[in-house]
Scaffold this motif. Structure first.
Motif, short mmCIF file in Angstrom:
data_model
loop_
_atom_site.label_atom_id
_atom_site.label_comp_id
_atom_site.label_asym_id
_atom_site.label_seq_id
_atom_site.Cartn_x
_atom_site.Cartn_y
_atom_site.Cartn_z
N THR A 13 0.75 -1.22 0.03
CA THR A 13 0.10 0.04 0.43
C THR A 13 1.04 1.16 0.09
OG1 THR A 13 0.09 0.49 2.77
CG2 THR A 13 -1.72 -1.42 1.38
N PRO A 14 0.58 2.34 -0.31
CA PRO A 14 1.30 2.96 -0.21
C PRO A 14 1.39 3.79 1.42
CG PRO A 14 -1.25 4.22 -1.67
CD PRO A 14 -0.57 2.48 -0.55
N ALA A 15 1.32 3.96 2.20
CA ALA A 15 1.18 3.88 3.61
C ALA A 15 2.29 2.40 3.30
CB ALA A 15 0.04 3.69 4.01
N GLU A 16 1.98 1.82 3.00
CA GLU A 16 3.84 0.91 3.41
C GLU A 16 5.17 1.42 3.02
OE1 GLU A 16 1.50 -3.32 4.68
OE2 GLU A 16 2.38 -3.13 2.41
N ARG A 17 5.09 1.58 1.27
CA ARG A 17 5.91 2.28 0.86
C ARG A 17 6.23 3.35 1.16
NH1 ARG A 17 2.11 1.05 -3.12
NH2 ARG A 17 1.69 2.87 -3.61
#
Length: 238
Positions: A13-17
């Motif tokens: 997800t964008p948050a993980e990236r």
């Protein structure tokens, strides 16, 4: 879905990236700090070597080491600049992360507000309020009709608690009790109230009625009626 993740890997997800990029930036910043600390240690050693060779008269070696010292100090300055730039990028990414979290929260709030707006029927609420107002008015009307019917049936002309009978005396008695409890004088409060129509010169004393000698016997009953009326007016003024 687990089979696809095992074959092609789970999509991040964008948050993980964003967290991964922040960790990589922090790691690079720590490595730059370690290299800078090493160069600062070598700088101190090189300065001490230059002083030592200068005492021994090795000027050629001192010139070479001085050039190395200049290049080393420039590298240390570059490490400072790179570390500062990485820190600024990390701060920007932290700001983006906070903005993303705020956007997620606002999206949840927007969904909740949308569901509430869909579930709320303004026309239905308006009809309920109108019906409540109509039923309340009907109840008040029925209550008034019932009171009038009861008064006509049982008769409340001589009832001191009846409507319109003894209200002034009862209200003044209640007001007098309240003012006595709070330590105020009833007469002082009544001085500010305007007279309601009959102005008396001396309310505490009965009025004197002039009676002629020829009509003394015929007007005795009228005098008594006047005195009774005056006494009632005096009670109302108290």
């Amino acid at each position: 879905m687990p089979l696809l993740e095992s074959l092609f890997g789970r999509s991040t997800t964008p948050a993980e990236r964003l967290r991964q990029h922040l960790r990589s930036l922090q790691r690079a910043q720590r490595e730059l700090d370690r290299e800078r600390v090493k160069l600062e240690g070598q700088e101190k050693k090189l300065v001490s070597d230059i002083k030592k060779n200068a005492r021994q008269g090795q000027m050629t070696a001192c010139k070479v080491m001085a050039k190395d010292l200049v290049r080393m100090r420039r590298n240390i300055h570059k490490y400072y600049q790179m570390s500062t730039q990485l820190q600024a990028v990390a701060l920007r990414m932290q700001t983006l992360r906070s903005t993303q979290q705020m956007a997620e929260a606002m999206r949840g709030a927007s969904k909740a507000l949308g569901s509430m707006n869909k579930s709320m029927n303004i026309m239905s609420v308006q009809r309920i309020l109108q019906e409540f107002e109509r039923e309340s008015s009907s109840m008040d009307m029925k209550d008034e009709i019932m009171n009038d019917t009861i008064e006509d049936a049982i008769g409340t002309e001589d009832d001191p608690m009846g409507e319109g009978i003894g209200e002034n005396e009862e209200s003044e008695s209640i007001l007098r009790e309240v003012l006595d409890e709070i330590g105020m004088d009833m007469s002082q409060q009544l001085q500010t109230v305007p007279n309601s129509g009959i102005a008396l010169a001396n309310p505490s004393a009965p009025a004197k009625v002039a009676i002629s000698e020829g009509a003394e016997a015929g007007t005795s009953s009228n005098t008594q009626d006047d005195l009774a009326l005056q006494e009632r007016l005096d009670r109302l003024r108290k």
